[in-house]
Enzyme design. Sequence first.
Site, short mmCIF file in Angstrom:
data_model
loop_
_atom_site.label_atom_id
_atom_site.label_comp_id
_atom_site.label_asym_id
_atom_site.label_seq_id
_atom_site.Cartn_x
_atom_site.Cartn_y
_atom_site.Cartn_z
N ASP A 338 26.95 -43.05 69.34
CA ASP A 338 26.36 -44.93 69.83
C ASP A 338 27.63 -45.77 69.60
O ASP A 338 28.44 -45.06 68.78
CB ASP A 338 24.97 -44.40 68.42
CG ASP A 338 24.37 -46.46 68.45
OD1 ASP A 338 24.65 -46.91 69.85
OD2 ASP A 338 23.53 -46.71 67.70
N ASP A 627 20.64 -43.62 64.38
CA ASP A 627 20.27 -44.13 63.21
C ASP A 627 18.64 -44.49 63.70
O ASP A 627 18.32 -45.52 62.36
CB ASP A 627 21.77 -45.17 63.17
CG ASP A 627 21.71 -46.45 64.18
OD1 ASP A 627 20.52 -46.53 65.55
OD2 ASP A 627 21.53 -47.23 64.13
N ASP A 631 15.80 -42.63 67.80
CA ASP A 631 16.92 -41.26 68.67
C ASP A 631 16.19 -40.97 67.42
O ASP A 631 17.03 -39.67 67.88
CB ASP A 631 18.37 -42.54 67.73
CG ASP A 631 19.06 -43.65 67.89
OD1 ASP A 631 18.94 -43.85 69.23
OD2 ASP A 631 19.03 -43.98 67.17
#
Length: 913
Positions: A338, A627, A631
Amino acid sequence: MLLSASQPIWSLPVEAVPAALQSTPQGLSQREAQRRLERFGANRLPSLRRRPLVLRFIDQLVHFMALLLWVAGGLAFAAGTPQLGWAIWAVVLINGVFSFWQDYQAERTLAALKRSLPRQVRLFRDGVPTQLSAEVLVPGDRILLEEGDRVPADARLIRAVELSLDLSVLTGESQAVARHAEAIPLPRNAQAALIPTRERANLALAGTTVAAGRAEAIVYATGGETEFGHVAHLTAATPRGVTTLEEQVGHIVRTITVIALVMGVITFSLSLLFVGMAPLESLVFAVGIIVANVPEGLLPTVTLALAINVQRMASQKALVRRLSAVETLGSVSVICSDKTGTLTCNRMAVEATWLPGASGRQPGEPGAEQELLAGACLCSNARLDRSGEAPLAIGDPTETAMWMASLDRDLNPDALQQRHPRHRELPFDSHRRRMSVVVERDGALELITKGAPLELLAHCAAEGRAEAVAANDDLAARGYRVIAVARRPLDPSLLAAPADQLERELTLVGLLGLYDPPRPEVPEAIRQCHQAGIKVTMVTGDYGLTAQAIARQIGLLDLPAGGEGPPQADPVRVIQGNHLDLISDVQLRQLLKYRNRLVFARMAPEQKLRLVQAYRSLGEVVAVTGDGVNDAPALRAADVGVAMGLEGTDVAREAADVVLLDDNFATIVTAVRYGRGVVANIRKFLPYVLASNVAEMTPFLAMVAFQIPAALTVLQILAVDLGTDLLPALGLGAEAPEAGLMHQPPRRRTAPLLDRPLMLRAYLVLGLAEALVAMAAYLFTWRLHGVSWAELRQAAPLLLHGQAGPVLTAIQHQASSVAFTCIVAGQIGVALACRSERRSAFVALVRQGWRTNPLLWFGVAVEVVFTALLLVWPPLSRLVAMAPFDRQLWPLVLLAPLLVMLADDLRKRRLAP
């Protein structure tokens, strides 16, 4: 449970819930919460019953290798050699104790590390929002729940905004279920009264997760009193699967054990047919050979290597939740990371604004800019904490940045929200990419929407859209995360309308440019990944130009060769989520196979999952960071799921194998390095364990081939096995990762640990050198006492059958003592040589010294002390037929480790590129 009302908590109206739980609408005071904590106890489930320690210890004594050794000890007793039988059983018990202790310590290490990251919960204490450990929750606490949170206790909802919960932990159904705060009427018939508590739509039960929306609730049950506590057996750990490393270690153990059995049979046959031993003598010798070749210390050493690296990774802010993840990290070949908070600092700040009709990129008239920030603050769920010296915004980093920018411009977000009460909220989701609220302004309703500019502009008037898109691209190309704010007046009749009817015909208020600087250590970490053959792919929900700008700043993408023009994303390197949907799986695999540096922007959760699956289908070992609740599928699908410990949701952390305590990409690279170190350490102590087998077998082979006495007795072979193998092998398992580990390509997961080069090194280099030194020392001792080769051969049958005189017996004891000591010294040389697969043992000794691995040197010290006791302490020396030897033989002992190290250095030099 604390409930003063006579009717169920779910049947009470919202305003009656706090009083029924002897609380207030603002929650509990700290003093009252402490009193209830003492009364009800911590909010944790009772510990699951584990297999008793005694039974777990017995498990270490009855596995395949242990059973083989028990049988071998029994055969020794049957052959009339109780000393050998006790020695073999001592080997089983000592290795059992070591294995049990290492497993126990590894389990305690993992448990302690998990406790170091307690689950946090947002709640009100003394009327002020704060964040505390979930374990201090008590009945009556007012808690805040947002998307991705795991509900920490059974609670009655008092406010719910588009809330849906995942109840799969209680019901097994993965479909999220809508929840509300309204009271549920009491049932009028017996059948309705049988509805389970978990199906009451205004309750949030412990263990469930917030799939969407947000809520406030009052806790009414904690710990074992929750519904989850009543069915705690559902949380019992399922049987753990066998990891790749365990499979390989098991294969090694079986292979070497079979070799040991074959060698034992050959020993028995040869000693019976060619040496002239009696059947019982041959059996005793064969048993000794089998025991010497069984790698009893292998399993505890592997466990220790894993546990030590788990602790090292924790000290570097990487918390391993599953021990098997350590080995997998060593094989990672792709990292899908990410952007926000992992590659960047997660310190959002509003640094630019754009207003329709304003020239340039700087703020327009002050009133218009304040209106833009006011709209952004009204359409947010951040809060102000005024408990410190200066106000601090709490909540989503993007929203807190907007609140802090408003404070800097003399706007009070709290006062704004009080003046303009909220009537409805449409929470942000990853598909709409926007959030909307309906507020009251000047006596009328107004819809305010904020979100991704391109998606939001599609719902605005066409006039001025091209100018806004250009402004968005310009800001994004400089690395800004751009947020658009729009509004529309709303007719009261549309208040309950769905999102697609509300979020249209909007008027753009302006654009906010937020900058989150890259972490300073990330460029070097990216460089290390490329050097180590690891592909790094950025996967983000941000706009393509923003992602591309940050990727270039951190060195993930190369800077353009030159040229001017309007900002645009490189379609070869930057792939938008909507473009990903247009290509087939075959095309995606081709793209991933031949492109090493890629950025995927505007990615939805299902697209991220597809990306991970595509990488894995190519044989890559994939680590994925995440997070949010969205996800979780990709984290579970990855070989190693990596969650954020600071900003990550509970759902993401539960789905992950590793939790980053600092949310830093560089920490992932460090974890990969330690993962590689685990496998490297196993390949260090395997040659050490195997090398001594050659030196232990050679005396018997020499006895058969040359008709000379055996240089070692069976008990001496067991003494070598017991006194030299275990502790130094544990020390090699604790070696710190070598500096050159990250200069090598990732190890294939299927690559065998015990491969041909390793076996050749162990048996034909290290083991052979050690054996030759020991046999040379043995023969030299006889020669030193004036015994010729012919006389030595004549003495062999006398010594074998116990018919030799005291002089020959004394010389034999001294000669075998020299051979034994040379083998021990040679094992020290093997240990030093095995500290590196490529670097010279002498160079490694100088550079690494003893401080880098005290456990190894402790093991060496134990070897030396153990050997000294066998030589000079009469009870032990009589037992193993050893005696002190002349000082002039000590140079041979001191030469042994040097010769072994020199032989291995010659091999390393020959194999060096």
